[in-house]
Enzyme design. Sequence first.
Site, PDB file in Angstrom:
ATOM      1  N   SER A 209       0.841  -1.187   0.000  1.00  0.00           N
ATOM      2  CA  SER A 209       0.000   0.000   0.000  1.00  0.00           C
ATOM      3  C   SER A 209       0.887   1.251   0.000  1.00  0.00           C
ATOM      4  O   SER A 209       1.759   1.370  -0.852  1.00  0.00           O
ATOM      5  CB  SER A 209      -0.969  -0.045   1.189  1.00  0.00           C
ATOM      6  OG  SER A 209      -2.060   0.821   0.984  1.00  0.00           O
ATOM      7  N   HIS A 340      -6.943  -6.396   0.551  1.00  0.00           N
ATOM      8  CA  HIS A 340      -5.776  -5.503   0.418  1.00  0.00           C
ATOM      9  C   HIS A 340      -4.666  -5.960   1.365  1.00  0.00           C
ATOM     10  O   HIS A 340      -4.888  -6.165   2.554  1.00  0.00           O
ATOM     11  CB  HIS A 340      -6.204  -4.077   0.744  1.00  0.00           C
ATOM     12  CG  HIS A 340      -5.162  -3.036   0.492  1.00  0.00           C
ATOM     13  ND1 HIS A 340      -4.301  -3.079  -0.589  1.00  0.00           N
ATOM     14  CD2 HIS A 340      -4.829  -1.906   1.185  1.00  0.00           C
ATOM     15  CE1 HIS A 340      -3.508  -2.019  -0.548  1.00  0.00           C
ATOM     16  NE2 HIS A 340      -3.796  -1.303   0.521  1.00  0.00           N
TER      17      HIS A 340
END
Length: 390
Positions: A209, A340
């Site tokens: 991320s 994620h």
Amino acid sequence: MSTTAAAATGRLAVTAPVEDEGADCPVSLPGSFPTNSKLPDPFTKLDGTRISTKSDWRCRREEIKKLAEKYVYGEKHGKPQGVTGTVSRTGITVNVTDQGKSAGFSASVQLPSGTGPFPAVIVYGGFGADTATILAAGVAVISYDPYQVGKEGTPRNNKQGAYYSVYGSSSSTGLLMAWAWGVSRIIDVIEQSGGGILKADATGVTGCSRFGKGAFVAGTFDQRIALTMPIESGSGGAPIFRGIAGESGAQPLSSAYSEQPWLGDAFGSFTGSPGNLPVDTHEMVAMVAPRGLFIMENPHIDWLAARSGSVAALGGAEVYKALGAGDDITYWSDVQDGTHCAVRPEWKTPLMSNIQKFLLKTGNAPGVIRISSQKAGNLSQWRDWQTPSL
């Protein structure tokens, strides 16, 4: 010479002994650049001529570096006047002195079983990376907290952390580059430590991320890093800036610029007009060449701009091919689980292959390009240049 043959004859020595091999190349940036909706040609120098030999890439890379610093990330200060620190079996300390200012930070170390000295992967932020596989392969994990070096949640005119303690809280350098500077200082300390615990010439970097953005920039700007592994880096990471606005649901550049001071202050002028940028991220991918690069992306979350990421990888891979290093880049977005920063089974085998090839120097598996049909970009739509034979 084929890439495989090159590997057998010493291709594994792809890292440089210094952070920036082209630091002595004279680079004079023009005052302005034409607008270009296509991806800039990584093979065309600032003077308009194209490189013709592999050795030309060293100084062409320096031109791209200077463009990326000026327009995207901010300047990365080189090695400070003083860098000292320690490497133990459990941690690393870093102390820097430059321009009359001092700062320090630390990172923790987890060693695999065995006697060492060990290769190591610097893991940003402590999540998203498959540290179990890394350790099982015989590679140490250095847990790096980038917020010690560049804090989030600060205004652009009052940045905080070790980098800004030295170079000023109003520095126009964004957090991603400050974090990359911190990684480079960790490598400095490992180099100075004598190599009894960790090997300085076998370092990788990874993160997911925002820390995927960070890992991407760290590997781009330090040629001592043998293996760069950004995970789900999203806008401001690997995906081409020019593609993001046209990719449904992707985080807009203006949002990535304003969410945190990740990108350099100068990038603010381009969030609505990336075609005015004289550089794009396929060229940052190219800056990693011929070193190991393994880009992991998630096609299930539109915000992450994986289609633009695939274009960056394909564009940068053209430079890898031209340098005879086409087997040294892996891109993988073909995954089932959309969570994620999950540790994914699809990435385990390529992760092991890359670790063996670039850190342990025991393997020679070619890189793999596996693009999800959900987010498959088309390089031919984005380029009006062809790849030369160097």
